[in-house]
Design an enzyme around this catalytic site. Structure first.
Site, PDB file in Angstrom:
ATOM      1  CD  GLN A 177      54.270  77.782  60.005  1.00  0.00           C
ATOM      2  OE1 GLN A 177      55.253  78.374  60.453  1.00  0.00           O
ATOM      3  NE2 GLN A 177      53.623  78.209  58.938  1.00  0.00           N
ATOM      4  CB  CYS A 321      37.085  87.142  59.014  1.00  0.00           C
ATOM      5  SG  CYS A 321      36.313  87.349  60.573  1.00  0.00           S
TER       6      CYS A 321
HETATM    7  N1  PLP Z   1      51.323  73.012  56.695  1.00  0.00           N
HETATM    8  C1  PLP Z   1      51.456  74.105  57.457  1.00  0.00           C
HETATM    9  C2  PLP Z   1      51.361  73.982  58.949  1.00  0.00           C
HETATM   10  C3  PLP Z   1      51.691  75.356  56.876  1.00  0.00           C
HETATM   11  O1  PLP Z   1      51.808  76.446  57.633  1.00  0.00           O
HETATM   12  C4  PLP Z   1      51.771  75.424  55.461  1.00  0.00           C
HETATM   13  C5  PLP Z   1      51.946  76.728  54.785  1.00  0.00           C
HETATM   14  O2  PLP Z   1      51.419  77.730  55.204  1.00  0.00           O
HETATM   15  C6  PLP Z   1      51.634  74.237  54.716  1.00  0.00           C
HETATM   16  C7  PLP Z   1      51.413  73.060  55.370  1.00  0.00           C
HETATM   17  C8  PLP Z   1      51.703  74.247  53.228  1.00  0.00           C
HETATM   18  O3  PLP Z   1      53.038  74.392  52.805  1.00  0.00           O
HETATM   19  P1  PLP Z   1      53.323  74.883  51.295  1.00  0.00           P
HETATM   20  O4  PLP Z   1      53.032  76.348  51.263  1.00  0.00           O
HETATM   21  O5  PLP Z   1      54.775  74.582  51.075  1.00  0.00           O
HETATM   22  O6  PLP Z   1      52.445  74.091  50.421  1.00  0.00           O
END
Ligand code: PLP
Length: 375
Positions: A177, A321
């Protein structure tokens, strides 16, 4: 439609989609093939790696393409534990990581590892010294995300890296993010492993990258097969996704200042407009330019999301939730049950307009005016 869920995924800009179509239909060679078409595909993968290296300020060889952020997180954790197998079987992480980290370390607990979960305060923050204090002689890995996907709070990874100097524990950060939103380079962060994902920055789904630099050794593979990705991540390279990832990153780099100004304007406008909704509560102290978490206490978030959907506004209740149970992030922050249950996440991107935010505010007001709160 008013799409306000950029933390979930992003549209691929036409320029990046065109690059992908060209790779799929014209430059479709297998990078391992020995003739011109194959050599061109190989060069495309390496040029893409160089673009990512530029974005991260690191050597391209420290980057490995993966299938997604989830793979990057799992791989970094397993690789760090293997590298530090003689140090011990203790892991330090936070209670608010993405499930790609949390479920992986939960599995490792079943395999005999011990995990310390550092909790955030009520604002969603985690102080670096609290993470450092959890580190022991036998800590093999510290895994702390850069930007929380539910609250937008940025964690002090740089400071954690400083505090870990001289300790054996390797540092992993899930920067999915934070990439191209929170300013950082691999060097400024000081983490040994950094996870990235393409689809949060205008790239396609199904591709990501793992940085393994600093004290990290070439990571132990999760898969065994051909010699791709320096033998660390076998499997024929997803050339179209990789090229689309690089094209999207290049665009974001070119438009960086304009986009960050735009996101700051969207966030400021949203804060002001959402602040006019009676009883609305802001959840956590978001630092990220693209994420805001808000609650209508007493109004279940699933109902808000479906009502907003009916009005053409897309937001996420991922932060709230799951079958009546508040999210692990909001629970760890100690949020009151009614506030946690009414939390939605709003997130912006380069294509967001102020009209999208107006539509959101109107839809939330309509929801409040037509629904009764839970007791
Ligand atoms: N880490 C974070 C902080 C995320 O927001 C996300 C996805 O929402 C992921 C990991 C996972 O990434 P991916 O959807 O490419 O597997």
């Amino acid at each position: 439609m008013h799409y306000l869920d950029y933390a979930a995924t992003t549209p691929v800009p036409p320029e990046a989609a065109e690059v992908m179509v060209r790779v799929l239909t014209r430059d479709y060679g297998n990078p391992s093939a020995q003739y011109g078409l194959g050599r061109e595909a190989h060069s495309l993968v390496e040029r893409s790696r160089a673009v990512l290296g530029q974005a991260l300020g690191c050597r391209p060889e420290a980057l490995y393409f993966t299938s997604c952020g989830t793979e990057g997180d799992n791989w970094a954790i397993r690789a760090a534990l293997h590298q530090n197998r003689r140090v011990g079987r203790h892991i330090v992480t936070t209670a608010v990581e993405h499930s790609a980290v949390l479920q992986c370390v939960k599995r490792l607990e079943q395999e005999g590892y011990t995990v310390t979960y550092v909790k955030p305060d009520a604002a969603g923050r985690i102080a670096a010294d609290r993470v450092a204090a959890a580190v022991r002689e036998d800590t093999a890995l510290v895994s702390v995300m850069l930007v929380n996907n539910e609250t937008g709070v940025r964690f002090p990874v740089e400071e954690i890296a400083q505090l870990l100097q001289g300790r054996a524990a390797l540092l992993h950060t899930d920067a999915v993010q934070g990439f191209l939103k929170a300013p950082f380079t691999a060097k400024s962060l000081g983490a040994d492993f950094i996870t990235l994902s393409a689809h949060k920055v205008g790239g396609p789904k199904g591709v990501g990258a793992l940085y393994a630099g600093g004290r990290a050794k070439p990571p132990l593979p999760l898969l065994y097969g051909g010699g791709q990705e320096a033998g660390a991540r076998p499997g024929t390279e997803a050339t179209a996704q990789i090229a689309g990832f690089a094209a999207a990153v290049r665009l974001r780099l070119e438009r960086r200042e304009e986009t960050s100004r735009h996101l700051a304007d969207c966030k400021a406008y949203a804060l002001e407009r959402l602040g006019t909704i009676p009883d609305l509560v802001f959840v956590g102290e978001s630092d990220a330019p693209h994420i805001l978490s808000v609650s209508l206490p007493g109004y279940p978030s699933q109902n808000i999301v479906s009502d907003l959907d009916a009005r053409g506004v897309c937001v996420s209740a991922g932060s709230a939730c799951h079958r009546g149970r508040a999210s692990h992030v909001l629970t760890a922050m100690g949020l009151e049950r009614k506030t946690a249950a009414g939390t939605i996440r709003v997130s912006f991107g380069p294509e967001t307009t102020l009209e999208d935010i107006d539509a959101l505010v109107q839809a939330l007001l309509d929801h409040k005016n037509t629904r009764f709160p839970m007791l």
